[in-house]
Design a protein around this motif. Structure first.
Motif, PDB file in Angstrom:
ATOM      1  N   ALA A   1      -7.369   1.524  -3.751  1.00  0.00           N
ATOM      2  CA  ALA A   1      -6.216   0.642  -4.031  1.00  0.00           C
ATOM      3  C   ALA A   1      -6.389  -0.555  -3.378  1.00  0.00           C
ATOM      4  CB  ALA A   1      -4.981   1.308  -3.781  1.00  0.00           C
ATOM      5  N   PRO A   2      -7.427  -1.290  -3.156  1.00  0.00           N
ATOM      6  CA  PRO A   2      -7.492  -2.531  -2.555  1.00  0.00           C
ATOM      7  C   PRO A   2      -6.820  -3.680  -3.008  1.00  0.00           C
ATOM      8  CG  PRO A   2      -9.521  -2.243  -3.857  1.00  0.00           C
ATOM      9  CD  PRO A   2      -8.643  -1.058  -4.006  1.00  0.00           C
ATOM     10  N   ARG A   3      -5.790  -4.394  -2.223  1.00  0.00           N
ATOM     11  CA  ARG A   3      -4.822  -5.425  -2.704  1.00  0.00           C
ATOM     12  C   ARG A   3      -3.799  -4.830  -3.656  1.00  0.00           C
ATOM     13  NH1 ARG A   3      -4.153  -8.839   0.635  1.00  0.00           N
ATOM     14  NH2 ARG A   3      -3.301 -10.211  -0.825  1.00  0.00           N
ATOM     15  N   THR A   4      -3.682  -3.520  -3.774  1.00  0.00           N
ATOM     16  CA  THR A   4      -2.503  -3.085  -4.402  1.00  0.00           C
ATOM     17  C   THR A   4      -1.280  -3.228  -3.808  1.00  0.00           C
ATOM     18  OG1 THR A   4      -3.730  -1.390  -5.718  1.00  0.00           O
ATOM     19  CG2 THR A   4      -1.528  -1.073  -5.720  1.00  0.00           C
ATOM     20  N   PRO A   5      -0.423  -3.956  -4.245  1.00  0.00           N
ATOM     21  CA  PRO A   5       1.177  -4.071  -3.542  1.00  0.00           C
ATOM     22  C   PRO A   5       1.525  -3.013  -3.221  1.00  0.00           C
ATOM     23  CG  PRO A   5       1.049  -5.699  -5.317  1.00  0.00           C
ATOM     24  CD  PRO A   5      -0.068  -4.509  -5.460  1.00  0.00           C
ATOM     25  N   GLY A   6       2.408  -2.566  -2.080  1.00  0.00           N
ATOM     26  CA  GLY A   6       3.058  -1.618  -2.012  1.00  0.00           C
ATOM     27  C   GLY A   6       2.717  -0.704  -0.763  1.00  0.00           C
ATOM     28  N   GLY A   7       1.432  -1.425   0.154  1.00  0.00           N
ATOM     29  CA  GLY A   7       0.926  -0.567   1.105  1.00  0.00           C
ATOM     30  C   GLY A   7       1.867  -0.692   2.264  1.00  0.00           C
ATOM     31  N   ARG A   8       2.230   0.460   3.029  1.00  0.00           N
ATOM     32  CA  ARG A   8       3.214   0.564   4.026  1.00  0.00           C
ATOM     33  C   ARG A   8       2.764   1.451   5.145  1.00  0.00           C
ATOM     34  NH1 ARG A   8       4.683  -3.500   1.217  1.00  0.00           N
ATOM     35  NH2 ARG A   8       6.616  -3.708   0.324  1.00  0.00           N
ATOM     36  N   VAL A   9       2.677   0.986   6.610  1.00  0.00           N
ATOM     37  CA  VAL A   9       2.737   1.700   7.437  1.00  0.00           C
ATOM     38  C   VAL A   9       3.928   1.481   8.615  1.00  0.00           C
ATOM     39  CG1 VAL A   9       1.417   2.178   9.644  1.00  0.00           C
ATOM     40  CG2 VAL A   9       0.317   1.597   7.652  1.00  0.00           C
TER      41      VAL A   9
END
Length: 281
Positions: free
Chosen positions: A165-173
């Motif tokens: 999911a490269p550059r897919t919004p919503g990535g969170r750590v």
């Protein structure tokens, strides 16, 4: 440079399921009295599919003991805001060097091949002390669990996102720190405080490094939270130092962490955020 338009009225309305269709791994979610469990319930209530990591032998060795994983899963399932969301769980000894990458792969597979949110909540309890008491074994044990495994989890998560999911919004750590940098520090928990401080220090570097993957990275200090580890006079002494006259409860930091996972927090990254209810140190 063009300016982004202001949000429309529809965009301003709060979505009751802001994490619908997204997935999350929450580590250290083996007790219903713990912060990990509270975070998982919040994420599930917001519509996310959730994978709960547990290491029952660790909690079994502590005074508070461990819950049955099935009971923990059922408690999170009760909070589901979306009937199509998934809740599942599995074990992992994150002191093992290969365990973090294996856990990321297992969680992603269980959640349909996708992992949007990583909440690294686990930590090693016990086996610590003041400067005169710590030794190399204590320092190494806390490093392996509290810091090394977290960085390896983030590494494996970022590699998965880069592939799937490269550059897919919503990535969170979301990382978890403690009060080691606030007045008084943690002089009786040198190993734990040192390793948690390392995570706080790494937060901005990780956030910068993962920005190109549309992943935000933040770190939360939950302050003293009542997870059934303290009783009696010591409990009352801590309680008296909160302006609200009560301890922090697991759902207090969980609300902040769940919010950081939503799109409303998309512009917040690289931050160490205290959620202490005004605790007077």
């Amino acid at each position: 440079m063009p300016h982004l338009p202001p949000p429309s009225p529809a965009q301003l309305r709060r979505d009751p399921l802001p994490l619908r269709g997204r997935t999350a791994l929450v580590t250290g979610a083996s007790r219903r009295a713990g912060i990990g469990y509270a975070v998982a319930r919040r994420l599930a209530a917001y519509g996310a599919g959730v994978y709960l990591h547990h290491h029952v032998p660790h909690d079994d060795a502590m005074p508070w003991g461990a819950d049955r994983p099935d009971d923990v899963v059922e408690g999170v399932r009760e909070a589901l805001g979306d009937p199509d969301a998934t809740v599942c769980a599995g074990p992992g000894d994150l002191a093992e060097p290969s365990a973090p990458a294996e856990l990321i792969g297992t969680a992603a597979d269980a959640l349909g091949g996708r992992l949007d949110i990583l909440v690294a909540n686990h930590a090693l309890s016990g086996g610590d002390g003041p400067l005169d008491a710590v030794d190399a074994a204590m320092l190494d044990a806390h490093w392996a669990v509290d810091t090394r495994s977290v960085i390896l989890l983030v590494q494996a998560y970022a590699r998965l996102r880069a592939r799937s999911a490269p550059r897919t919004p919503g990535g969170r750590v979301v990382l978890m720190t403690s009060g080691q940098d606030i007045a008084g520090g943690m002089p009786d928990e040198i190993a734990y405080g040192l390793q948690k401080g390392a995570l706080a220090s790494a937060t901005r570097s990780l956030a910068t490094g993962l920005a190109d993957l549309a992943i935000t990275v933040n770190c939360v200090n939950p302050g003293p939270v009542d997870t059934d580890y303290l009783t009696g006079e010591a409990y009352a002494q801590v309680e008296a130092r909160f302006p609200a006259g009560r301890w922090g409860m697991p759902d207090d930091p969980a609300r902040l962490i769940a919010w950081l996972a939503t799109d409303e927090a998309a512009w917040i990254t690289g931050q160490v955020i205290d959620s202490e209810g005004g605790f007077r140190r």
